[in-house]
Design a protein around this motif. Sequence first.
Motif, PDB file in Angstrom:
ATOM      1  N   GLU A   5       3.893 -19.819   3.415  1.00 30.65           N
ATOM      2  CA  GLU A   5       3.296 -20.967   2.728  1.00 30.65           C
ATOM      3  C   GLU A   5       3.000 -20.652   1.271  1.00 30.65           C
ATOM      4  O   GLU A   5       3.023 -21.530   0.427  1.00 30.65           O
ATOM      5  N   GLU A   6       2.714 -19.409   0.969  1.00 31.60           N
ATOM      6  CA  GLU A   6       2.401 -19.017  -0.399  1.00 31.60           C
ATOM      7  C   GLU A   6       3.663 -18.762  -1.219  1.00 31.60           C
ATOM      8  O   GLU A   6       3.583 -18.625  -2.429  1.00 31.60           O
ATOM      9  N   GLY A   7       4.814 -18.707  -0.579  1.00 29.70           N
ATOM     10  CA  GLY A   7       6.037 -18.402  -1.304  1.00 29.70           C
ATOM     11  C   GLY A   7       6.235 -16.916  -1.493  1.00 29.70           C
ATOM     12  O   GLY A   7       7.025 -16.481  -2.304  1.00 29.70           O
ATOM     13  N   ASN A   8       5.499 -16.096  -0.758  1.00 26.84           N
ATOM     14  CA  ASN A   8       5.578 -14.645  -0.835  1.00 26.84           C
ATOM     15  C   ASN A   8       6.358 -14.100   0.352  1.00 26.84           C
ATOM     16  O   ASN A   8       5.857 -13.291   1.105  1.00 26.84           O
ATOM     17  N   SER A   9       7.561 -14.525   0.531  1.00 28.60           N
ATOM     18  CA  SER A   9       8.353 -14.080   1.683  1.00 28.60           C
ATOM     19  C   SER A   9       9.747 -13.670   1.215  1.00 28.60           C
ATOM     20  O   SER A   9      10.718 -14.383   1.435  1.00 28.60           O
ATOM     21  N   PRO A  10       9.855 -12.509   0.600  1.00 30.68           N
ATOM     22  CA  PRO A  10      11.150 -12.100   0.049  1.00 30.68           C
ATOM     23  C   PRO A  10      12.237 -11.966   1.118  1.00 30.68           C
ATOM     24  O   PRO A  10      13.404 -12.253   0.841  1.00 30.68           O
ATOM     25  N   ILE A  11      11.876 -11.540   2.321  1.00 31.94           N
ATOM     26  CA  ILE A  11      12.891 -11.395   3.370  1.00 31.94           C
ATOM     27  C   ILE A  11      13.436 -12.769   3.739  1.00 31.94           C
ATOM     28  O   ILE A  11      14.655 -12.970   3.832  1.00 31.94           O
ATOM     29  N   TYR A  12      12.544 -13.727   3.955  1.00 28.44           N
ATOM     30  CA  TYR A  12      12.967 -15.084   4.304  1.00 28.44           C
ATOM     31  C   TYR A  12      13.773 -15.703   3.165  1.00 28.44           C
ATOM     32  O   TYR A  12      14.817 -16.310   3.389  1.00 28.44           O
ATOM     33  N   ASP A  13      13.311 -15.532   1.935  1.00 27.30           N
ATOM     34  CA  ASP A  13      14.033 -16.068   0.769  1.00 27.30           C
ATOM     35  C   ASP A  13      15.438 -15.464   0.675  1.00 27.30           C
ATOM     36  O   ASP A  13      16.408 -16.173   0.367  1.00 27.30           O
ATOM     37  N   ARG A  14      15.566 -14.157   0.943  1.00 23.64           N
ATOM     38  CA  ARG A  14      16.868 -13.512   0.893  1.00 23.64           C
ATOM     39  C   ARG A  14      17.780 -14.040   2.000  1.00 23.64           C
ATOM     40  O   ARG A  14      18.963 -14.287   1.781  1.00 23.64           O
TER      41      ARG A  14
END
Length: 59
Positions: A5-14
């Motif tokens: 929710e905070e946009g702090n998910s580099p694995i998911y973003d990748r």
Amino acid sequence: MNAAEEGNSPIYDRLIAERGDVVADVARSAERLCRETAEAVDFGAVTGGWGRGITRYPA
């Protein structure tokens, strides 16, 4: 709030960058399927609109 929710998910973003947004694709497919199912199960077309206030008699 979790990391997604905070946009702090580099694995998911990748994963989204590499594989596409599968969750959004599934949601769009489900919505399309619901629309198509509603059209396919529309008995108004079979009954000639009877029950919908349409006065039409079978030929």
